[in-house]
Design an enzyme around this catalytic site. Sequence first.
Site, PDB file in Angstrom:
ATOM      1  N   ARG A 132       0.957  -1.121   0.001  1.00  0.00           N
ATOM      2  CA  ARG A 132      -0.054  -0.035   0.095  1.00  0.00           C
ATOM      3  C   ARG A 132       0.813   1.134  -0.209  1.00  0.00           C
ATOM      4  O   ARG A 132       2.125   1.298   0.626  1.00  0.00           O
ATOM      5  CB  ARG A 132      -0.770   0.014   1.235  1.00  0.00           C
ATOM      6  N   ARG A 141       3.728 -28.559   6.401  1.00  0.00           N
ATOM      7  CA  ARG A 141       4.620 -27.683   7.405  1.00  0.00           C
ATOM      8  C   ARG A 141       4.268 -27.624   8.855  1.00  0.00           C
ATOM      9  O   ARG A 141       3.016 -27.470   8.948  1.00  0.00           O
ATOM     10  CB  ARG A 141       4.984 -26.386   6.853  1.00  0.00           C
ATOM     11  N   ARG A 169       7.657 -16.075  14.878  1.00  0.00           N
ATOM     12  CA  ARG A 169       6.965 -14.871  15.499  1.00  0.00           C
ATOM     13  C   ARG A 169       7.138 -15.139  17.131  1.00  0.00           C
ATOM     14  O   ARG A 169       7.314 -16.243  17.501  1.00  0.00           O
ATOM     15  CB  ARG A 169       5.423 -15.186  15.202  1.00  0.00           C
ATOM     16  N   ASP A 224      -8.342 -19.973   4.930  1.00  0.00           N
ATOM     17  CA  ASP A 224      -8.476 -19.074   6.081  1.00  0.00           C
ATOM     18  C   ASP A 224      -9.973 -19.361   7.005  1.00  0.00           C
ATOM     19  O   ASP A 224     -10.518 -19.902   6.186  1.00  0.00           O
ATOM     20  CB  ASP A 224      -8.457 -17.832   5.717  1.00  0.00           C
TER      21      ASP A 224
END
Length: 376
Positions: free
Chosen positions: A184, A257, A288, A367
Amino acid sequence: MTKKYDYIVVGAGLYGAMFTWKKIREGKKVLVIDKRPYPGGNIYCENIHGINVHKYGAHIFHTSNKKVWELVNSFVEFNRYTNSPLAYYKGRLYNMPFNMNTFYAMWGVKTPQEAAGKLEEQRKEIAELLRSQGVSRPRNLEEQALLLVGRDIYETLIKGYTQKQWGRDPSLLPSFIIKRLPVRLTFDNNYFNDTFQGIPIGGYNKLIEGLLSGADLQCNTDFFHERGRWEETADKILFTGRIDEYYGYRLGKLEYRSLRFEHKVLDCPNYQGNAVINYTDTSVPYTRIIEHKHFEQSYAYLSDPANGSDKTVITWEYPLSREEEGEPYYPVNDEKNNRLYEKYRELAAKEKNVIFGGRLGEYKYYDMHQIVEKLL
Ligand code: FAD
Ligand code: UDP
């Protein structure tokens, strides 16, 4: 012999739970089994010190489909959390996804025009290479990333993270994985482009409980331990476990994975100031760190001593090496594995009473909103 149930649903994850909700509304009798000790699959949360800990990785619900949003909100109210992860690389922090804040931190550019010029210059290298080879589209994740944002950002924020996450070079991965990330020319750190986004207040378990209401549920139950018995008990099966396991891996094993989650309670009210920080350098072994309280607690709440817990729960996400197996989380949808999956799908298409669904049953990177949408 009449069977006791119309459906047995194998797997109480979101797919199994949504399917159950639908069938119960059609007046069917449903039994749900799951090998884990609790329902919810990968969206299961555990309450630790009043904090809903996403036990299988951070889950942020996002959709542009109003019907999907209204449905999930009818079971549990969602808050207005906006995912805006940071990426840590060699002592510096960058905003994700790729936006004006990222471009400013990377190149010092302050206007969209300057940033567009810089991106253009960065993209030249790969555009020229593809042109010289007569290739019209990026052939892998590395080429796709270079075309999106160029080499500087690729080397800093994508290459190492992807290498760690998928255990192979980005040039060997399909390009669609990286297309999910927006680019963006605005100062907007929102990770998603969708109209609706949030976290269920009180955690995802309420959503699953609502969806499963009216069905019989049996946890700690692996379908394969008493397969004959479960096949006898219902007319039809929805199977949301691994499709290759269902067929005894007879055509070979589909590759996944996996991750290892290391959860820790810390005596500290606010450890990293954000729910998600990615570590993009390969010298750091995890990808993370999640600090769960930030999904549900606002800064005002945290900074009021009457409310703010003096503890926090954080989770390190370690990708597993190819030799270590772990839970199957991410299907590796490269050509080799997709070909193998197609063969299993051909077997599945011949089944009269068995339906396969979900991330494992369809070997597909779903998702949450896509699952809800599909089953609506
Ligand atoms: P699962 O949740 O895997 O459920 C399958 C269930 O089947 C499990 O409970 C398993 O125990 C059970 N099962 C398997 N085999 C058997 C057997 N033999 N017998 C009995 N039970 C069995 N989506 C988003 O929209 N936003 C996010 O931010 C997001 N983050 C994610 C982060 C991570 C780390 C991962 C891995 C996924 C993320 N997702 C996210 C995707 C989301 O988790 C999935 O879309 C969703 O959970 C898939 O639901 P499912 O029912 O298909 O599979
Ligand atoms: N990615 C990356 N750097 C980051 C975050 C993501 O390179 O800091 C890449 C990586 O290849 C990852 C993909 O983008 O597999 C999709 O990331 P996302 O966070 O959407 O995936 P998740 O693991 O949450 O499903």
